[in-house]
Every structure is written in structure tokens, then in C-alpha cells.
Design an enzyme around this catalytic site. Structure first.
Site, PDB file in Angstrom:
ATOM      1  N   HIS A 196      21.886 -28.170  86.310  1.00 22.56           N
ATOM      2  CA  HIS A 196      21.138 -28.351  84.956  1.00 22.56           C
ATOM      3  C   HIS A 196      21.870 -29.052  84.116  1.00 22.56           C
ATOM      4  O   HIS A 196      21.176 -29.383  83.101  1.00 22.56           O
ATOM      5  CB  HIS A 196      20.816 -26.965  84.606  1.00 22.56           C
ATOM      6  CG  HIS A 196      20.213 -25.881  85.741  1.00 22.56           C
ATOM      7  ND1 HIS A 196      18.965 -26.060  86.212  1.00 22.56           N
ATOM      8  CD2 HIS A 196      20.683 -24.699  86.086  1.00 22.56           C
ATOM      9  CE1 HIS A 196      18.737 -25.176  87.044  1.00 22.56           C
ATOM     10  NE2 HIS A 196      20.026 -24.462  87.116  1.00 22.56           N
ATOM     11  N   ASP A 240      23.585 -19.243  81.799  1.00 21.96           N
ATOM     12  CA  ASP A 240      23.638 -20.078  83.259  1.00 21.96           C
ATOM     13  C   ASP A 240      24.280 -21.422  83.154  1.00 21.96           C
ATOM     14  O   ASP A 240      23.554 -22.092  82.772  1.00 21.96           O
ATOM     15  CB  ASP A 240      22.172 -20.193  83.399  1.00 21.96           C
ATOM     16  CG  ASP A 240      21.848 -20.420  85.062  1.00 21.96           C
ATOM     17  OD1 ASP A 240      22.947 -21.097  85.459  1.00 21.96           O
ATOM     18  OD2 ASP A 240      20.777 -20.271  85.589  1.00 21.96           O
TER      19      ASP A 240
END
Length: 290
Positions: A195, A190
Site C-alpha cells: 500500500h 497495517d
């Protein structure tokens, strides 16, 4: 409206081959904080190839392909700003234990587009099977801010189960999140910049990069397996949660666990951020087991 509901729901299922090795499993486990203390026999189940067991939530990254949120945004008819996208919830059903190494075919399709007024919710279902049959089914609920209001159906409430019992939890577990946890977890596939990239995170409305929801999801399942299921992840049949708020690298997660006490093999869980006065992180969380 950037989401063409008719086109998105009419899009045919997409299938892709996925494969994984013990190294992929070990990397995932490290990405959710396994291996502390490094010599603990219980932790070696997650980190040492000669004893390796697979935490069932590994299914959400198996094959290091696109996570469900990204797959949902690539469906024909969906054209939205990624900075407006959040992972709203996740459900995983295990048909049998995930093997330490394997090859499978994962088939995904959009099953619903819901109008929540100030947002749209896309529901992406993925089914994985190998030569021996079905392995798991997962459902990602993708929240797109600012894309609702076209008069579509709201769909069912996100709450699928009643709230936890009104009594103290049976167990309370605290799990510190490393400052570099999101950077390590993202190596399992991911690569959403939310993030890792401070600038992108600010554009999305956060003061700094947030921890992957599915990282918190894995940390929480590990806590349940280790404390209530004797470290045996094969006992997990299903696992569902709603992502109620962000967690940030460097925080501590407080995981409250209740047995249902109703004759059903089901565990209720809530997760909060200790340093932010128990701000909600995971809610409506249930682990079904045998």
C-alpha cells in the site's frame, strides 16, 4: 507446498492484549476519509473528542496490532511470499458497541485452509473481549495465489447472500479517495508495503500501490451509517464483504446501497471504481443493523 495444512490447523490459538484511546479512533476515522467538511456536525462525530463516536469497523485495527492478513501469515505451517497474498474477504460481528477507549484480549486461530485450485484461502477468526465480556468477532479470508492444487476441500462459495435486487439502488454515494489516503490509513497499524512501496506493488502485479481493502471497507460502512442509519454506528450488528478488485488512491468510489425490503434489517451494497468504468471493488457486501 509452503502451507502445511495439518500444522496450520493444529496451531493453538494466540492471544494478545490490545488497547486504544480516542486518538487512535480519530486517526482511524481520518484514515477512511472522515472530517470533510471539517465543520460539518456529522463529521465532528468522527473527529472531535467531545462528540466522538466509534465507527464499528475500527475493530479491525483496534490496538494498532497486526491486521488479520498478517496474523494469518505468521501461523505455524504457513510460509508464503507476501507478494502473492491478497485480502479476500472480511466479516465483522459486533456483540456490543466499541467503546471510545478500551482494553481487550484478542484471540486468533486459523479455522480453515481451502484449496481453490490456483490459490489457497486461509480463514482466520479473531475474538475480542474485555472485562465485561465479548466485544466483537472478525473473520479474515486470506487469498494466497499459486498455493492451491493439493487436493484439499474448496469450502463453501464466497457468496453468502444473493446478489443485490434487480432494481436501481436506493442511494448512490460517491467518495473521492485522497492520493495520500493509504499513507494515512497505514498509520493505524497495517504497514504492508503493498500500500506504499511502488516496487513491492509491481512485484505483486499492480501498476502502483493499492488502497487497503479494509480502508475501502471502512469508507463504505461510513457511507451506509451516514446515509441510512442517521450517523448512529451503534445500530450496526454485522458487516461482511468480499474484496472483488483493487482500489487505487486518487480514485472515486461509487457506493450503491439497497434496502432489502424483505422485512429484514439488512442493507446490500456494491462498490466500484468510477474512473475505471465501474470496475468492481467490493461485492457480496451486507450490513446488518437494528
Amino acid at each position: 507446498m509452503p502451507i502445511d495444512v495439518a500444522a496450520a490447523l493444529a496451531a493453538p490459538p494466540r492471544s494478545a492484549g490490545v488497547s486504544w484511546t480516542p486518538k487512535d479512533v480519530q486517526l482511524y476515522h481520518l484514515g477512511i476519509g472522515a472530517g470533510v467538511p471539517a465543520t460539518d456536525p456529522g463529521e465532528l462525530r468522527y473527529t472531535l473528542e467531545s462528540r466522538l463516536h466509534v465507527l464499528p469497523s475500527f475493530a479491525t485495527v483496534a490496538g494498532a496490532g497486526e491486521p488479520g492478513v498478517i496474523r494469518g501469515l505468521s501461523v505455524p505451517g504457513v510460509d508464503v511470499d507476501p507478494a502473492r497474498v491478497l485480502h479476500g474477504g472480511q466479516t465483522l460481528v459486533l456483540h456490543r458497541p466499541v467503546p471510545v477507549a478500551g482494553e481487550a484480549v484478542a484471540t486468533s486461530r486459523l479455522t480453515a485452509v481451502r484449496d481453490k485450485g490456483n490459490a489457497a484461502v486461509l480463514v482466520l477468526r479473531t475474538e475480542a473481549a474485555d472485562a465485561d465480556g465479548p466485544l466483537w468477532t472478525e473473520e479474515a479470508r486470506i487469498f494466497v495465489r499459486g498455493e492451491g492444487g493439493w487436493g484439499g476441500g474448496r469450502g463453501p462459495s464466497a457468496r453468502r447472500f444473493p446478489p443485490p435486487p434487480e432494481r436501481p439502488p436506493d442511494r448512490v454515494v460517491e467518495r473521492p479517495v485522497r492520493e495520500d489516503q493509504a499513507l494515512l490509513y497505514r498509520l493505524s497499524g497495517d504497514l504492508n508495503p503493498l500500500h506504499a512501496d511502488p516496487g513491492f506493488a509491481r512485484r505483486a502485479g499492480f501498476e502502483r500501490p493499492v488502497l487497503h481493502g479494509l480502508c475501502t471497507y471502512g469508507i463504505t460502512l461510513k457511507a451506509v451509517v451516514d446515509t441510512l442509519l442517521g450517523g448512529d454506528g451503534t445500530r450496526v450488528h454485522a458487516y461482511a464483504t468480499r474484496f472483488a478488485g483493487p482500489a487505487f488512491p486518487g480514485e472515486t468510489l461509487r457506493i450503491r446501497i439497497w434496502g432489502t425490503g424483505d422485512g429484514v434489517e439488512r442493507v446490500r451494497v456494491s462498490v466500484t471504481a468510477v474512473e475505471r468504468d465501474d470496475a468492481p471493488v467490493l461485492a457480496d457486501t451486507v450490513v446488518s443493523h437494528g
